[in-house]
Design an enzyme around this catalytic site. Structure first.
Site, PDB file in Angstrom:
ATOM      1  CD  GLU A 151      -3.121  -1.448   2.186  1.00  0.00           C
ATOM      2  OE1 GLU A 151      -2.895  -0.621   3.197  1.00  0.00           O
ATOM      3  OE2 GLU A 151      -3.549  -2.040   2.584  1.00  0.00           O
ATOM      4  CG  HIS A 184      -8.158   1.096   2.597  1.00  0.00           C
ATOM      5  ND1 HIS A 184      -7.454   2.065   2.373  1.00  0.00           N
ATOM      6  CD2 HIS A 184      -7.467   0.341   3.594  1.00  0.00           C
ATOM      7  CE1 HIS A 184      -5.730   1.498   2.771  1.00  0.00           C
ATOM      8  NE2 HIS A 184      -6.502   0.643   3.865  1.00  0.00           N
TER       9      HIS A 184
END
Length: 293
Positions: A151, A184
């Site tokens: 990420e 997300h």
């Protein structure tokens, strides 16, 4: 050797970052079998997915770069935050800075036992069996190694080299986290499909996650540009995953005078973090001449 510069238009940089976010999230769902996210098969397959994406994106970035014979330009690795100069401070100081905030969770849970908490965990982290158990647990590996690395690499190291030349450092700190936060939101789909939560509850949970991941993303982007090292936000991300989200709401459940002591502890901790934020991330400590913030 010619160095690398970026001079994309703003809309080009945004579209590329959006593409990176889409293929990162999309890679998690390319497998035909559907399992819940903590199933071993799902975890292993997603390791493969994000690993492939992490290898594909840098060449894509390089294709949109330009070469220039100038000492002011930098190599592609330097743009990605992969440097040797200042590496050791980048592994230590931003992590210590992050601890100032994340440790507030333990203060909120029990102010009197904070010393015991630190002592117990110090001995725990020195125990070889603890690390053996961790590295044999796929969820631990995902949360503390693969997710922080992939990420931060995709959403910070690969996006900021495109955004900063187009929008400037200050704007990019707040623009970059939007891709991270929205990415997300896919957890909402998983919760609904697997029956963990009804649609409205999943939406509320994911909306809250969107907010705090965006805030953390801004902090992470700040660390990346101030230090010029991708390892700084990776370690901060891993530590935050380990500690969990600070339970500010629990403070109000305490009786006085404990409640007031905890509130003061939060305020003092926040002031301490703000006071250390710029000194501990000074670019001169890390030999950072890649980004300017």
């Amino acid at each position: 050797m010619a160095a690398i510069i970026f001079s994309l238009a703003g809309w080009q940089a945004v579209l590329l970052c959006l593409l990176f976010a889409i293929i990162y999230v999309g890679s998690l769902y390319v497998w035909s079998d559907i399992f819940f996210r903590d199933h071993p098969k799902t975890i292993k397959r997603r390791f493969i997915s994000v690993g492939i994406i992490s290898l594909i994106v840098p060449p894509v970035i390089y294709c949109f770069s330009q070469t220039k014979d100038s000492i002011d330009a930098h190599s592609i690795l330097e743009w990605l935050g992969i440097r040797y100069t200042g590496l050791i401070p980048a592994m230590i100081l931003p992590l210590l800075l992050t601890m100032v905030l994340t440790m507030l969770k333990e203060i909120a849970q029990d102010l009197n036992s904070l010393g015991c908490f630190l002592l117990i965990h110090m001995f725990l982290y020195l125990e070889p069996r603890y690390w053996t158990n961790c590295f044999s647990n796929l969820m631990w590996i995902r949360n503390h190694l693969v997710a922080p690395f992939s990420e931060e690499f995709i959403f910070r190291a690969c996006m900021l080299p495109l955004l900063v030349p187009a929008f400037g450092a200050g704007t990019s700190v707040f623009l970059c986290p939007l891709f991270f936060g929205v990415a997300h939101f896919h957890h909402m789909i998983e919760k609904v499909i697997t029956g963990q939560q009804p649609v409205f509850e999943a939406f509320k949970t994911s909306s809250f996650q969107l907010c705090y991941t965006t805030v953390f993303g801004a902090y992470s982007a700040f660390l990346f540009m101030r230090t010029g090292h991708v390892i700084a936000p990776i370690l901060a991300h891993a530590f935050c995953n380990h500690m969990g989200f600070p339970v500010f709401g629990e403070v109000m459940g305490y009786q006085q005078p404990t409640r007031m002591k905890l509130i003061v502890a939060f305020i003092v901790g926040l002031i301490g973090w703000l006071s250390l934020l710029y000194p501990l991330t000074s670019p001169s400590i890390y030999g950072n001449d890649v980004y300017s913030l």
